[in-house]
Design a protein around this motif. Sequence first.
Motif, mmCIF file in Angstrom:
data_model
loop_
_atom_site.group_PDB
_atom_site.id
_atom_site.type_symbol
_atom_site.label_atom_id
_atom_site.label_comp_id
_atom_site.label_asym_id
_atom_site.label_seq_id
_atom_site.Cartn_x
_atom_site.Cartn_y
_atom_site.Cartn_z
ATOM 1 N N VAL A 42 -98.966 -4.863 21.637
ATOM 2 C CA VAL A 42 -98.832 -4.392 23.017
ATOM 3 C C VAL A 42 -97.771 -5.201 23.759
ATOM 4 O O VAL A 42 -96.936 -4.643 24.477
ATOM 5 N N GLY A 43 -97.782 -6.506 23.573
ATOM 6 C CA GLY A 43 -96.770 -7.348 24.200
ATOM 7 C C GLY A 43 -95.367 -7.006 23.724
ATOM 8 O O GLY A 43 -94.420 -6.996 24.516
ATOM 9 N N SER A 44 -95.222 -6.711 22.453
ATOM 10 C CA SER A 44 -93.911 -6.309 21.915
ATOM 11 C C SER A 44 -93.447 -4.992 22.518
ATOM 12 O O SER A 44 -92.267 -4.827 22.837
ATOM 13 N N LEU A 45 -94.370 -4.065 22.683
ATOM 14 C CA LEU A 45 -94.050 -2.778 23.304
ATOM 15 C C LEU A 45 -93.580 -2.979 24.749
ATOM 16 O O LEU A 45 -92.555 -2.422 25.161
ATOM 17 N N ILE A 46 -94.308 -3.785 25.492
ATOM 18 C CA ILE A 46 -93.943 -4.049 26.891
ATOM 19 C C ILE A 46 -92.587 -4.761 26.962
ATOM 20 O O ILE A 46 -91.730 -4.399 27.769
ATOM 21 N N LEU A 47 -92.401 -5.764 26.117
ATOM 22 C CA LEU A 47 -91.139 -6.495 26.125
ATOM 23 C C LEU A 47 -89.977 -5.591 25.719
ATOM 24 O O LEU A 47 -88.888 -5.686 26.284
ATOM 25 N N GLY A 48 -90.213 -4.697 24.772
ATOM 26 C CA GLY A 48 -89.187 -3.730 24.410
ATOM 27 C C GLY A 48 -88.828 -2.832 25.575
ATOM 28 O O GLY A 48 -87.653 -2.522 25.807
ATOM 29 N N ALA A 49 -89.849 -2.411 26.333
ATOM 30 C CA ALA A 49 -89.594 -1.571 27.508
ATOM 31 C C ALA A 49 -88.782 -2.332 28.555
ATOM 32 O O ALA A 49 -87.865 -1.767 29.168
ATOM 33 N N ILE A 50 -89.094 -3.601 28.748
ATOM 34 C CA ILE A 50 -88.326 -4.419 29.693
ATOM 35 C C ILE A 50 -86.878 -4.550 29.208
ATOM 36 O O ILE A 50 -85.931 -4.432 29.989
ATOM 37 N N ALA A 51 -86.703 -4.791 27.913
ATOM 38 C CA ALA A 51 -85.351 -4.914 27.361
ATOM 39 C C ALA A 51 -84.581 -3.601 27.501
ATOM 40 O O ALA A 51 -83.397 -3.603 27.844
ATOM 41 N N GLY A 52 -85.256 -2.493 27.251
ATOM 42 C CA GLY A 52 -84.607 -1.196 27.410
ATOM 43 C C GLY A 52 -84.210 -0.932 28.846
ATOM 44 O O GLY A 52 -83.129 -0.406 29.122
#
Length: 124
Positions: A42-52
């Motif tokens: 979940v943290g990776s998904l959120i961080l990916g969204a922030i990076a995107g």
Amino acid sequence: MTLLLVLVGAAIGAPLRYLTDRAVQARHDTVFPWGTFTVNVVGSLILGAIAGGTTAGVVPDQLQYLVGTGFCGALTTYSTFSYETLRLVEQNAKFFAAANLAASIIAGLGGAFIGATVTQAIWS
């Protein structure tokens, strides 16, 4: 101001990690560390969204510090992942150790990729 944003994000992420880990693990009668796996993906998904969102130019620096560095930094836990994987090896649960290693890497990278791709698609 940056330090304060990181601290606030971490103050939310750390207890949420603990509570999520306990809630998820309580629902599974297995040695596989589902709680840690869940928070890391979940943290990776959120961080990916922030990076995107950053790549698309719609996420301000303050949100990166609050959510990316503070919240995700405290929510996810590489050290616990490493410890739990080693513990599985020590308990002779080598299949679960290998599964944890492979699934965590694949799901974590997949989550980050999906988060970034979806966010970029929405904002580009």
